[in-house]
Design a protein around this motif. Structure first.
Motif, PDB file in Angstrom:
ATOM      1  N   THR A   1       1.032  -1.159   0.146  1.00 18.72           N
ATOM      2  CA  THR A   1       0.460  -0.028  -0.405  1.00 18.72           C
ATOM      3  C   THR A   1       0.341   1.317  -0.258  1.00 18.72           C
ATOM      4  O   THR A   1       0.116   2.210  -0.321  1.00 18.72           O
ATOM      5  CB  THR A   1      -1.353   0.452   1.657  1.00 18.72           C
ATOM      6  OG1 THR A   1       0.055   0.216   2.546  1.00 18.72           O
ATOM      7  CG2 THR A   1      -2.104  -1.346   0.982  1.00 18.72           C
TER       8      THR A   1
ATOM      9  N   SER B   1       1.740   1.813  -3.891  1.00 23.93           N
ATOM     10  CA  SER B   1       0.531   2.270  -4.968  1.00 23.93           C
ATOM     11  C   SER B   1      -0.608   2.553  -3.897  1.00 23.93           C
ATOM     12  O   SER B   1      -0.818   1.613  -3.375  1.00 23.93           O
ATOM     13  CB  SER B   1       0.614   1.126  -6.118  1.00 23.93           C
ATOM     14  OG  SER B   1      -0.410   1.487  -6.143  1.00 23.93           O
ATOM     15  N   ASP B   2      -0.665   3.185  -4.449  1.00 22.16           N
ATOM     16  CA  ASP B   2      -2.363   3.973  -3.872  1.00 22.16           C
ATOM     17  C   ASP B   2      -3.102   2.893  -4.537  1.00 22.16           C
ATOM     18  O   ASP B   2      -4.690   3.975  -3.955  1.00 22.16           O
ATOM     19  CB  ASP B   2      -2.240   5.606  -4.008  1.00 22.16           C
ATOM     20  CG  ASP B   2      -2.665   6.190  -5.249  1.00 22.16           C
ATOM     21  OD1 ASP B   2      -2.283   5.398  -6.503  1.00 22.16           O
ATOM     22  OD2 ASP B   2      -2.629   7.397  -5.752  1.00 22.16           O
TER      23      ASP B   2
END
Length: 301
Positions: free
Chosen positions: A22, A25-26
């Protein structure tokens, strides 16, 4: 020996996983609603199966809270989008040793060891069509973390999964894990048709070269159904590898965060790319009902 590519392929999408992704990468779904929405997007893109982990909505870390799984499933059911649900049962086998000089006691950071019944609590409550069975123990990363699944634990979990009427997807991370799967089958703990996932390219398991993949597939019983995947930049090329080897396909953000160089992925486009690759090789993409018929799954709703 000639090629024997699979002409009828089903796609599994592993939408979020349990890894510490997490922060990189959103796009990685965290909340039950986000995870359910990514499953729906993957199904609309052509995935027959959604492989589901859950995460703590506050921290983003891996979780095994039954209520979180139930919320994901309810969102999917309410959407009316059909897919085969595959809930992980891998959580609860996480052991992080203290350090190289004092391995015991284990570190509380990263250790989550639970009994067989507790590891399957969400499976028993929700009765998905499929749940995973991680068939072995393996080092992960460069530290002191060990994925821990003893033969005794595997026997107990396989027996409970069978009693629940759920189809286990046996996760094979290395060649010896296949021997454990055959051992479980010989004891009557895995029912036909056996479903196997070959998890390739994960340090320190089976590498994702063609020779190792074929070493595994050549030793699979001919009536077992397998999928195969690799991680990171090799996830999409491995779609072709899996089909060429006669298997099915897995993609998704659990194993790979990128669609193209510099382009972060979401699950739907990863599935779309996998569909394009497989269809370009002459394969038909199977839908959820076709997978249910092939794998003798019991549709739950």
């Amino acid at each position: 020996m000639g090629l024997s590519p699979n002409r009828e392929v089903f796609i599994t999408c592993a939408v979020t996983g349990a890894g510490d992704t997490t922060g990189r990468s959103d796009k990685v779904p965290v909340t039950p609603r986000q995870i359910a929405d990514e499953c729906i997007a993957a199904a609309n893109a052509g995935a027959a199966i959604a492989h589901i982990h859950v995460r703590d909505p506050k921290t983003g870390k891996a979780a095994r809270d039954v209520a979180l799984y139930a919320e994901v499933v309810e969102h999917i059911k309410a959407s009316g989008v059909d897919m085969v649900l595959n809930l992980t049962a891998g959580m609860g086998g996480d052991l992080t040793l203290g350090n190289v000089e004092k391995p015991l006691p284990p570190s509380p950071d990263g250790t989550d060891m639970a009994g067989a019944t507790e590891r399957l609590a969400h499976v028993a409550k929700l009765l998905p069509e499929i749940c995973t069975l991680d068939c072995g123990t393996m080092n992960f990363g460069e530290g002191d973390y060990v994925m821990t699944n003893t033969p005794a634990m595997l026997k107990a979990m396989a027996a409970q999964i069978k009693a629940l009427g759920v189809r286990p997807e046996v996760e094979i991370f290395d060649t010896g894990h296949l021997l454990l799967a055959k051992w479980l089958y010989d004891q009557g703990l895995l029912d036909d048709p056996v479903m196997v996932q070959l998890c390739m390219g994960i340090p320190w398991g089976a590498p994702d070269d063609m020779a190792t993949l074929l070493a595994l597939t050549n030793n699979l019983p001919s009536n077992w159904t397998f999928s195969a995947f690799s991680i990171g930049r090799n996830q999409l090329p491995y779609v072709a590898m899996a089909v060429l080897a006669g298997g099915n396909v897995r993609v998704g953000l659990e194993d790979n965060l990128w669609l193209d160089k510099g382009v972060l992925a979401t699950n739907g486009p990863l599935v779309e790319r996998a569909v394009k690759i497989a269809e370009g090789m002459g394969a038909k993409i199977l839908g959820p009902d076709e997978v249910r018929a092939r794998m003798k799954l019991t549709k739950r709703w």
